[in-house]
Write a protein that holds these residues in place. Structure first.
Motif, PDB file in Angstrom:
ATOM      1  N   ILE A   1      -5.423  -3.333   3.481  1.00 57.09           N
ATOM      2  CA  ILE A   1      -5.162  -4.560   4.238  1.00 57.09           C
ATOM      3  C   ILE A   1      -6.019  -5.714   3.726  1.00 57.09           C
ATOM      4  CG2 ILE A   1      -4.837  -5.502   6.545  1.00 57.09           C
ATOM      5  CD1 ILE A   1      -5.370  -2.717   7.622  1.00 57.09           C
ATOM      6  N   PRO A   2      -5.448  -6.677   3.040  1.00 56.75           N
ATOM      7  CA  PRO A   2      -6.242  -7.756   2.471  1.00 56.75           C
ATOM      8  C   PRO A   2      -6.930  -8.599   3.545  1.00 56.75           C
ATOM      9  CG  PRO A   2      -3.885  -8.143   2.156  1.00 56.75           C
ATOM     10  CD  PRO A   2      -4.037  -6.779   2.701  1.00 56.75           C
ATOM     11  N   ASN A   3      -6.326  -8.748   4.720  1.00 62.74           N
ATOM     12  CA  ASN A   3      -6.885  -9.652   5.731  1.00 62.74           C
ATOM     13  C   ASN A   3      -7.850  -8.954   6.685  1.00 62.74           C
ATOM     14  OD1 ASN A   3      -5.430 -11.777   4.700  1.00 62.74           O
ATOM     15  ND2 ASN A   3      -3.616 -11.175   5.872  1.00 62.74           N
ATOM     16  N   SER A   4      -8.083  -7.682   6.498  1.00 61.88           N
ATOM     17  CA  SER A   4      -8.904  -6.932   7.442  1.00 61.88           C
ATOM     18  C   SER A   4     -10.370  -6.928   7.035  1.00 61.88           C
ATOM     19  CB  SER A   4      -8.404  -5.497   7.550  1.00 61.88           C
ATOM     20  OG  SER A   4      -8.721  -4.807   6.360  1.00 61.88           O
TER      21      SER A   4
ATOM     22  N   LEU B   1      10.056  -4.737 -22.050  1.00 59.83           N
ATOM     23  CA  LEU B   1       9.195  -5.130 -20.927  1.00 59.83           C
ATOM     24  C   LEU B   1       8.984  -3.993 -19.919  1.00 59.83           C
ATOM     25  CD1 LEU B   1       7.575  -7.441 -19.668  1.00 59.83           C
ATOM     26  CD2 LEU B   1       9.663  -8.179 -18.501  1.00 59.83           C
ATOM     27  N   PHE B   2       7.717  -3.777 -19.560  1.00 60.00           N
ATOM     28  CA  PHE B   2       7.339  -2.759 -18.582  1.00 60.00           C
ATOM     29  C   PHE B   2       6.445  -3.389 -17.509  1.00 60.00           C
ATOM     30  CE2 PHE B   2       8.395   1.280 -20.802  1.00 60.00           C
ATOM     31  CZ  PHE B   2       8.780   0.749 -22.026  1.00 60.00           C
ATOM     32  N   PHE B   3       6.811  -3.203 -16.246  1.00 57.45           N
ATOM     33  CA  PHE B   3       5.905  -3.539 -15.154  1.00 57.45           C
ATOM     34  C   PHE B   3       4.875  -2.413 -15.116  1.00 57.45           C
ATOM     35  CE2 PHE B   3       4.240  -3.619 -10.918  1.00 57.45           C
ATOM     36  CZ  PHE B   3       4.245  -4.956 -10.549  1.00 57.45           C
ATOM     37  N   VAL B   4       3.612  -2.762 -15.321  1.00 61.37           N
ATOM     38  CA  VAL B   4       2.590  -1.717 -15.489  1.00 61.37           C
ATOM     39  C   VAL B   4       1.900  -1.365 -14.183  1.00 61.37           C
ATOM     40  CG1 VAL B   4       0.381  -1.162 -16.586  1.00 61.37           C
ATOM     41  CG2 VAL B   4       2.180  -2.308 -17.889  1.00 61.37           C
ATOM     42  N   GLU B   5       1.576  -2.394 -13.382  1.00 58.87           N
ATOM     43  CA  GLU B   5       0.703  -2.130 -12.242  1.00 58.87           C
ATOM     44  C   GLU B   5       0.677  -3.318 -11.295  1.00 58.87           C
ATOM     45  OE1 GLU B   5      -3.905  -0.538 -11.868  1.00 58.87           O
ATOM     46  OE2 GLU B   5      -3.441  -2.187 -13.226  1.00 58.87           O
ATOM     47  N   ALA B   6       0.588  -3.030 -10.001  1.00 62.79           N
ATOM     48  CA  ALA B   6       0.321  -4.047  -8.986  1.00 62.79           C
ATOM     49  C   ALA B   6      -1.059  -3.750  -8.405  1.00 62.79           C
ATOM     50  CB  ALA B   6       1.369  -3.987  -7.883  1.00 62.79           C
ATOM     51  N   ARG B   7      -1.880  -4.793  -8.289  1.00 62.06           N
ATOM     52  CA  ARG B   7      -3.231  -4.588  -7.759  1.00 62.06           C
ATOM     53  C   ARG B   7      -3.329  -5.149  -6.342  1.00 62.06           C
ATOM     54  NH1 ARG B   7      -7.550  -6.823  -9.423  1.00 62.06           N
ATOM     55  NH2 ARG B   7      -6.520  -8.502 -10.580  1.00 62.06           N
ATOM     56  N   TYR B   8      -4.160  -4.473  -5.536  1.00 60.46           N
ATOM     57  CA  TYR B   8      -4.392  -4.882  -4.154  1.00 60.46           C
ATOM     58  C   TYR B   8      -5.892  -4.993  -3.952  1.00 60.46           C
ATOM     59  CZ  TYR B   8       0.505  -3.958  -3.864  1.00 60.46           C
ATOM     60  OH  TYR B   8       1.845  -4.031  -4.110  1.00 60.46           O
ATOM     61  N   PRO B   9      -6.351  -5.797  -2.987  1.00 67.77           N
ATOM     62  CA  PRO B   9      -7.790  -6.079  -2.863  1.00 67.77           C
ATOM     63  C   PRO B   9      -8.616  -4.808  -2.773  1.00 67.77           C
ATOM     64  CG  PRO B   9      -6.531  -7.459  -1.372  1.00 67.77           C
ATOM     65  CD  PRO B   9      -5.572  -6.465  -1.950  1.00 67.77           C
ATOM     66  N   ASP B  10      -9.542  -4.643  -3.720  1.00 64.17           N
ATOM     67  CA  ASP B  10     -10.444  -3.485  -3.751  1.00 64.17           C
ATOM     68  C   ASP B  10      -9.696  -2.176  -3.538  1.00 64.17           C
ATOM     69  OD1 ASP B  10     -12.540  -5.055  -4.219  1.00 64.17           O
ATOM     70  OD2 ASP B  10     -13.530  -4.799  -2.277  1.00 64.17           O
ATOM     71  N   ASP B  11      -8.413  -2.198  -3.846  1.00 63.73           N
ATOM     72  CA  ASP B  11      -7.566  -1.039  -3.585  1.00 63.73           C
ATOM     73  C   ASP B  11      -7.579  -0.659  -2.113  1.00 63.73           C
ATOM     74  OD1 ASP B  11      -6.814   1.756  -5.757  1.00 63.73           O
ATOM     75  OD2 ASP B  11      -5.709  -0.014  -5.181  1.00 63.73           O
TER      76      ASP B  11
ATOM     77  N   ARG C   1       4.571  -6.758  -1.454  1.00 63.92           N
ATOM     78  CA  ARG C   1       4.685  -8.042  -2.155  1.00 63.92           C
ATOM     79  C   ARG C   1       3.586  -9.018  -1.752  1.00 63.92           C
ATOM     80  NH1 ARG C   1       9.689 -12.295  -1.596  1.00 63.92           N
ATOM     81  NH2 ARG C   1       8.790 -13.938  -2.900  1.00 63.92           N
ATOM     82  N   PHE C   2       3.388  -9.197  -0.431  1.00 61.20           N
ATOM     83  CA  PHE C   2       2.494 -10.270   0.001  1.00 61.20           C
ATOM     84  C   PHE C   2       1.015  -9.891  -0.057  1.00 61.20           C
ATOM     85  CE2 PHE C   2       6.573 -11.303   2.216  1.00 61.20           C
ATOM     86  CZ  PHE C   2       6.882 -12.389   1.408  1.00 61.20           C
ATOM     87  N   SER C   3       0.700  -8.579  -0.016  1.00 59.04           N
ATOM     88  CA  SER C   3      -0.702  -8.176  -0.135  1.00 59.04           C
ATOM     89  C   SER C   3      -1.142  -8.075  -1.595  1.00 59.04           C
ATOM     90  CB  SER C   3      -0.925  -6.809   0.537  1.00 59.04           C
ATOM     91  OG  SER C   3      -0.511  -6.812   1.875  1.00 59.04           O
ATOM     92  N   CYS C   4      -0.186  -8.155  -2.498  1.00 60.99           N
ATOM     93  CA  CYS C   4      -0.488  -7.945  -3.925  1.00 60.99           C
ATOM     94  C   CYS C   4      -1.296  -9.126  -4.483  1.00 60.99           C
ATOM     95  CB  CYS C   4       0.809  -7.785  -4.702  1.00 60.99           C
ATOM     96  SG  CYS C   4       0.553  -7.502  -6.459  1.00 60.99           S
ATOM     97  N   ILE C   5      -2.405  -8.832  -5.168  1.00 60.53           N
ATOM     98  CA  ILE C   5      -3.232  -9.910  -5.726  1.00 60.53           C
ATOM     99  C   ILE C   5      -3.234  -9.921  -7.253  1.00 60.53           C
ATOM    100  CG2 ILE C   5      -4.805 -10.101  -3.754  1.00 60.53           C
ATOM    101  CD1 ILE C   5      -6.772  -8.371  -5.533  1.00 60.53           C
ATOM    102  N   GLY C   6      -2.517  -8.998  -7.863  1.00 61.49           N
ATOM    103  CA  GLY C   6      -2.478  -9.014  -9.324  1.00 61.49           C
ATOM    104  C   GLY C   6      -1.342  -8.162  -9.856  1.00 61.49           C
ATOM    105  N   ARG C   7      -0.697  -8.674 -10.886  1.00 66.28           N
ATOM    106  CA  ARG C   7       0.408  -7.936 -11.507  1.00 66.28           C
ATOM    107  C   ARG C   7       0.160  -7.859 -13.005  1.00 66.28           C
ATOM    108  NH1 ARG C   7       2.042 -10.742  -6.969  1.00 66.28           N
ATOM    109  NH2 ARG C   7       3.611  -9.689  -5.676  1.00 66.28           N
TER     110      ARG C   7
END
Lengths: 255, 255
Positions: free
Chosen positions: A251-254, A238-248, A103-109
């Motif tokens: 770890i977003p903060n690393s 309604l369909f949840f299609v995808e959750a995006r994470y930084p550059d795939d 949830r918290f690392s997700c940057i796009g839905r």
């Protein structure tokens, strides 16, 4: 403890929604019980989004921590075997660092809403699309949709049960396309308010029928008032299609 | 009597097949009973194709004769209302001349077979596709499929229950395409033998896995022997897509 990222497909029809409920089946509970049956441990799932009853997912992302040593592939196959015959499937599983959070690392839905614009009832798409029997002007819907794109206070399109701290969200994409009787509405944002996609689609349907102009849609947005909502679309489409994470990267903060 | 042409969509999962059966539900029976409930007359349906148990249709074509005066649109809406909640829907209805016959006037039939080439079970496509967990080479399947195109004795690909007079058929198109995990196989012919599409798909799957070469597929065809069949694909992935009629004109012999 090892943290696993899971990609999950589900048909929302038999469930009260993603989130565990006291009084009914949920996708979360189904997967948690399957994981517990495999590992012998209580399992707690965290997901990129919490979908409502009847809403589906092509690829929801979740994570779970497991103490027992187990290979990701074996975890996936084991959960899938236990989930049978429920319409839920783990499509992929992989180890992620402890800092990675579904949830918290997700940057796009990304969501997809499907309308079948036809007179006849739905046989093959029953529960998987919203049937609208009156003709819709998808081009007018696409033009009007652009009023909602950008950073706005989406209070009008927010459920009274929404738990988000702020009603201000940035909608990155809202695209309406038609192919025959099928009208697809794609929506992308970092995050959405509860019922936001369904509420936007409900109002776009009014535009498509000619009941609302793009200006009236804009006025509803400006009103910042749930009472200004034209219509909330049903969950079926309604369909949840995808959750995006930084550059795939996990770890977003690393970086 | 007025003859009506009906276009029918259905999910084949709850049915023993299109054709009326003594011991189980059929699509034909469901529509006949719905029509009878609307008109007060016994109704007999004739269809372009008879699909097996578990096979679906995007647009089956059928006809029915009705004595009571009724508008096509009212007949369609009435049948659809009575069919609820079965996953069968009449998409279109129109009057046709008495000489027009859904089966005998038909000059082309098109099927689609859907394979999901993935390890995970199917949640959203359960019953609507064949899941093949081992990697398939769709390009090899497409190349090998061309061996079957043309006029051949298809005895190898014919059910022992097939009632066709001759095993010789002309296959106009057999096309394999992949989009991500989804492999679609389209088949077109004036008419098909019983189980022909599923049998061709089953053997193409063997080619996709590398178990059969295109030459071995050709040898199976040449054998003209059901014992040479490699594999019959399950009904789940099969959809009757369309029935074609001359120039879309209702009477083939009137031109």
């Amino acid at each position: 403890m090892t943290r696993f990222r899971l990609t999950v497909e589900f048909d929302g029809r038999p469930f009260m929604g993603w989130q565990r409920q006291a009084h009914g089946p949920s996708v979360q509970q189904a997967i948690e019980e399957a994981a517990a049956a495999i590992t012998g441990e209580a399992a707690v799932l965290h997901a990129a989004g919490r979908t409502d009853a009847g809403v589906h997912a092509l690829a929801m992302t979740a994570h779970v921590e497991i103490a027992k040593p187990i290979a990701a592939e074996r975890l996936m196959d084991g959960i899938n075997a236990k989930l049978r015959p429920l319409p839920v499937a783990v499509l992929a599983a992989s180890q992620v660092p402890d800092e990675w959070h579904a949830r918290f690392s997700c940057i796009g839905r990304r969501y997809l809403y499907r309308i079948r614009n036809r007179r006849a009832p739905l046989a093959l798409d029953a529960g998987r699309a919203w049937r609208v029997p009156v003709p819709l002007d998808a081009d007018a819907m696409q033009r009007a949709a652009q009023v909602l794109v950008g950073r706005h206070d989406f209070t009008t399109f927010r459920s009274v049960h929404c738990q988000a701290e702020s009603p201000v969200k940035t909608l990155d994409l809202l695209r309406v396309t038609r192919s025959g009787e099928l009208i697809e509405i794609e929506a992308e944002a970092r995050s959405f308010l509860h019922h936001q996609v369904r509420s936007m689609v409900g109002c776009l349907q009014l535009v498509g029928r000619g009941k609302w102009s793009a200006d009236e849609l804009g006025a509803a947005l400006q009103a910042r008032d749930r009472a200004a909502l034209g219509l909330n679309a049903p969950p079926d489409g309604l369909f949840f299609v995808e959750a995006r994470y930084p550059d795939d990267l996990p770890i977003p903060n690393s970086r």
